[in-house]
Design an enzyme around this catalytic site. Structure first.
Site, PDB file in Angstrom:
ATOM      1  N   GLY A  11       0.845  -1.201   0.000  1.00 15.64           N
ATOM      2  CA  GLY A  11       0.000   0.000   0.000  1.00 15.64           C
ATOM      3  C   GLY A  11       0.876   1.245   0.000  1.00 15.64           C
ATOM      4  CB  VAL A  13       3.499   2.826   4.684  1.00 17.62           C
ATOM      5  CG1 VAL A  13       4.829   2.730   5.420  1.00 17.62           C
ATOM      6  CG2 VAL A  13       2.653   3.945   5.290  1.00 17.62           C
ATOM      7  CG  ASP A  33      -0.810  -6.160  -0.648  1.00 19.18           C
ATOM      8  OD1 ASP A  33      -0.456  -5.058  -0.202  1.00 19.18           O
ATOM      9  OD2 ASP A  33      -1.966  -6.619  -0.496  1.00 19.18           O
ATOM     10  NE  ARG A  88      -8.214   0.267  22.575  1.00 15.53           N
ATOM     11  CZ  ARG A  88      -7.941   0.252  23.867  1.00 15.53           C
ATOM     12  NH1 ARG A  88      -7.304   1.260  24.398  1.00 15.53           N
ATOM     13  NH2 ARG A  88      -8.302  -0.745  24.644  1.00 15.53           N
ATOM     14  CG  HIS A 175       3.587   5.606  16.646  1.00 12.15           C
ATOM     15  ND1 HIS A 175       4.179   6.802  16.352  1.00 12.15           N
ATOM     16  CD2 HIS A 175       2.872   5.263  15.550  1.00 12.15           C
ATOM     17  CE1 HIS A 175       3.841   7.160  15.118  1.00 12.15           C
ATOM     18  NE2 HIS A 175       3.048   6.245  14.620  1.00 12.15           N
TER      19      HIS A 175
HETATM   20  N1  LIG Z   1       4.573   3.264  12.631  1.00 15.78           N
HETATM   21  C1  LIG Z   1       4.256   4.406  12.061  1.00 15.78           C
HETATM   22  O1  LIG Z   1       4.782   5.454  12.422  1.00 15.78           O
HETATM   23  C2  LIG Z   1       3.275   4.422  10.926  1.00 15.78           C
HETATM   24  C3  LIG Z   1       3.178   5.512  10.053  1.00 15.78           C
HETATM   25  C4  LIG Z   1       2.286   5.459   8.990  1.00 15.78           C
HETATM   26  C5  LIG Z   1       1.474   4.333   8.812  1.00 15.78           C
HETATM   27  N2  LIG Z   1       1.567   3.294   9.694  1.00 15.78           N
HETATM   28  C6  LIG Z   1       0.760   2.071   9.551  1.00 15.78           C
HETATM   29  O2  LIG Z   1       1.261   1.312   8.473  1.00 15.78           O
HETATM   30  C7  LIG Z   1       0.235   0.471   7.956  1.00 15.78           C
HETATM   31  C8  LIG Z   1       0.157   0.618   6.446  1.00 15.78           C
HETATM   32  O3  LIG Z   1      -0.306   1.916   6.102  1.00 15.78           O
HETATM   33  P1  LIG Z   1      -0.647   2.259   4.570  1.00 15.78           P
HETATM   34  O4  LIG Z   1      -1.006   3.696   4.523  1.00 15.78           O
HETATM   35  O5  LIG Z   1       0.407   1.719   3.701  1.00 15.78           O
HETATM   36  O6  LIG Z   1      -1.982   1.365   4.366  1.00 15.78           O
HETATM   37  P2  LIG Z   1      -2.511   0.784   2.991  1.00 15.78           P
HETATM   38  O7  LIG Z   1      -3.941   0.400   3.240  1.00 15.78           O
HETATM   39  O8  LIG Z   1      -2.177   1.701   1.871  1.00 15.78           O
HETATM   40  O9  LIG Z   1      -1.636  -0.574   2.790  1.00 15.78           O
HETATM   41  C9  LIG Z   1      -1.772  -1.700   3.584  1.00 15.78           C
HETATM   42  C10 LIG Z   1      -1.569  -2.920   2.683  1.00 15.78           C
HETATM   43  O10 LIG Z   1      -1.546  -4.096   3.503  1.00 15.78           O
HETATM   44  C11 LIG Z   1      -2.088  -5.133   2.710  1.00 15.78           C
HETATM   45  N3  LIG Z   1      -2.472  -6.295   3.514  1.00 15.78           N
HETATM   46  C12 LIG Z   1      -3.551  -6.443   4.322  1.00 15.78           C
HETATM   47  N4  LIG Z   1      -3.548  -7.685   4.858  1.00 15.78           N
HETATM   48  C13 LIG Z   1      -2.440  -8.317   4.396  1.00 15.78           C
HETATM   49  C14 LIG Z   1      -1.895  -9.612   4.587  1.00 15.78           C
HETATM   50  N5  LIG Z   1      -2.487 -10.509   5.389  1.00 15.78           N
HETATM   51  N6  LIG Z   1      -0.761  -9.920   3.939  1.00 15.78           N
HETATM   52  C15 LIG Z   1      -0.145  -9.033   3.123  1.00 15.78           C
HETATM   53  N7  LIG Z   1      -0.618  -7.782   2.916  1.00 15.78           N
HETATM   54  C16 LIG Z   1      -1.756  -7.446   3.541  1.00 15.78           C
HETATM   55  C17 LIG Z   1      -3.279  -4.482   2.032  1.00 15.78           C
HETATM   56  O11 LIG Z   1      -3.731  -5.219   0.919  1.00 15.78           O
HETATM   57  C18 LIG Z   1      -2.688  -3.105   1.663  1.00 15.78           C
HETATM   58  O12 LIG Z   1      -2.144  -3.114   0.352  1.00 15.78           O
HETATM   59  C19 LIG Z   1      -1.045   0.886   8.702  1.00 15.78           C
HETATM   60  O13 LIG Z   1      -1.261  -0.008   9.778  1.00 15.78           O
HETATM   61  C20 LIG Z   1      -0.712   2.274   9.207  1.00 15.78           C
HETATM   62  O14 LIG Z   1      -1.480   2.638  10.332  1.00 15.78           O
HETATM   63  C21 LIG Z   1       2.454   3.319  10.733  1.00 15.78           C
END
Ligand SMILES: NC(=O)c1ccc[n+]([C@@H]2O[C@H](COP(=O)([O-])OP(=O)(O)OC[C@H]3O[C@@H](n4cnc5c(N)ncnc54)[C@H](O)[C@@H]3O)[C@@H](O)[C@H]2O)c1
Length: 289
Positions: A11, A13, A33, A88, A175
């Site tokens: 996705g 990130v 993915d 949550r 976080h």
């Molecule tokens: N730690 C941090 O500081 C921080 C910062 C930004 C985002 N995040 C987190 O990172 C995560 C990703 O964010 P994003 O914006 O990329 O989301 P996104 O929805 O764009 O991407 C997530 C991806 O995970 C995939 N996915 C779901 N289940 C899966 C599985 N079982 N196996 C493989 N892939 C799977 C989805 O198909 C999707 O493509 C979120 O949980 C978000 O909250 C964390």
């Protein structure tokens, strides 16, 4: 030997982290993915940018964990965002299920890798990955502090109209809302910002900065830089906290977390860190990790 990094979740990130890593030629990158076609398409798109960037990173997208085998580092960004009406705890349980699925397969194909967890809620997901993988604590690292402190630094630099290179900042704790910025340890060209400003922490970019922060951690490990970065780490008594992932300064090198750096905190800072740890503990209790 070329290094191999797998990014789980292609996705925003995940794909952008692959972009930063390939553009820096840190390693060959595998994007995986559950959605069919998306990692393949994004992976090919990135690969085709490499001749323009003059980089030899090989990038491939897949739905098959076999392609991730023997990765040096695996970055986990898989998860779902909170949907309207979702509590949550529902989100926690859903992302915990995803983490169980992903970590099981990663451990099977890359038993010697270092895990960098990005999925939210970060500290609880890092704790889940630590327990599910059975890895030693130096090999499971949560990405949060590098991002939170980068955001802090960007605002300080913009406000003071100085180069970001002059600004260092430190953030401890979980976080989220309870994170603990440490103005006493944040400096502009060596001058503590407590002497310059009062308070700047706000939110920032949703995936360029998080993925750049992830790439910085990957680089520190692959190049064995021994770089001290704030990361979510499993604490065993450090800072008076036991059996919990909390953000603290860590030395990152080839072994993953090679040292948890203990800095002196004032009573007030210590109290804020403890409060932050308590909120992580609440989340971890929901998923029984
Ligand atoms: N730690 C941090 O500081 C921080 C910062 C930004 C985002 N995040 C987190 O990172 C995560 C990703 O964010 P994003 O914006 O990329 O989301 P996104 O929805 O764009 O991407 C997530 C991806 O995970 C995939 N996915 C779901 N289940 C899966 C599985 N079982 N196996 C493989 N892939 C799977 C989805 O198909 C999707 O493509 C979120 O949980 C978000 O909250 C964390």
């Amino acid at each position: 030997m070329r290094k191999k990094v797998t990014v789980v979740g292609s996705g925003n990130v995940g794909a952008t982290a692959a972009h930063w890593m390939a553009a820096k030629e840190l390693a060959d990158v595998v994007l995986i993915d559950i959605i069919e076609g998306v990692p393949q398409g994004k992976g090919l798109d990135l690969l085709e940018a490499m001749p323009i960037e003059k980089r030899d990173s090989f990038v491939v997208g897949t739905n098959d964990y076999g392609d991730t085998a023997n990765s040096d580092i695996v970055v986990i960004t898989a998860g779902i965002p909170r949907k309207p009406g979702m509590s949550r705890d529902d989100l926690l349980n859903t992302n915990y299920k995803i983490m169980s699925d992903v970590v099981g397969k990663i451990v099977q194909y890359s038993p010697n890798c270092i895990l960098i967890i990005v999925s939210n809620p970060l500290d609880a997901m890092a704790q889940a990955a630590y327990k599910l993988s059975g890895f030693s604590r130096n090999r499971v690292i949560g990405m949060a502090g590098v991002l939170d402190s980068a955001r802090f630094r960007a605002f300080i630099a913009a406000e003071l109209k100085v180069s970001v290179e002059n600004v260092t900042a430190f953030v401890l704790g979980g976080h989220g809302d309870t994170m603990v910025p440490l103005p006493r340890y944040s400096t502009v060209a060596g001058i503590p910002i407590t002497e310059l400003i009062a308070k700047y922490l706000k939110t920032g970019s949703a995936y360029y900065a998080p993925s750049a922060a992830t790439a910085e951690m990957v680089e520190a490990i692959l190049k064995d830089k021994k770089k001290i970065l704030p990361c979510a780490a499993y604490l065993q008594g450090e800072y008076g906290i036991n059996g919990l992932f909390v953000g603290v300064p860590c030395k990152l090198g080839a072994g993953g977390i090679e040292q948890i750096v203990q800095i002196k905190l004032t009573a007030e800072e210590h109290h804020a860190l403890q409060r932050s740890a308590d909120s992580v503990k609440e989340l971890v209790a929901v998923i029984g990790a």
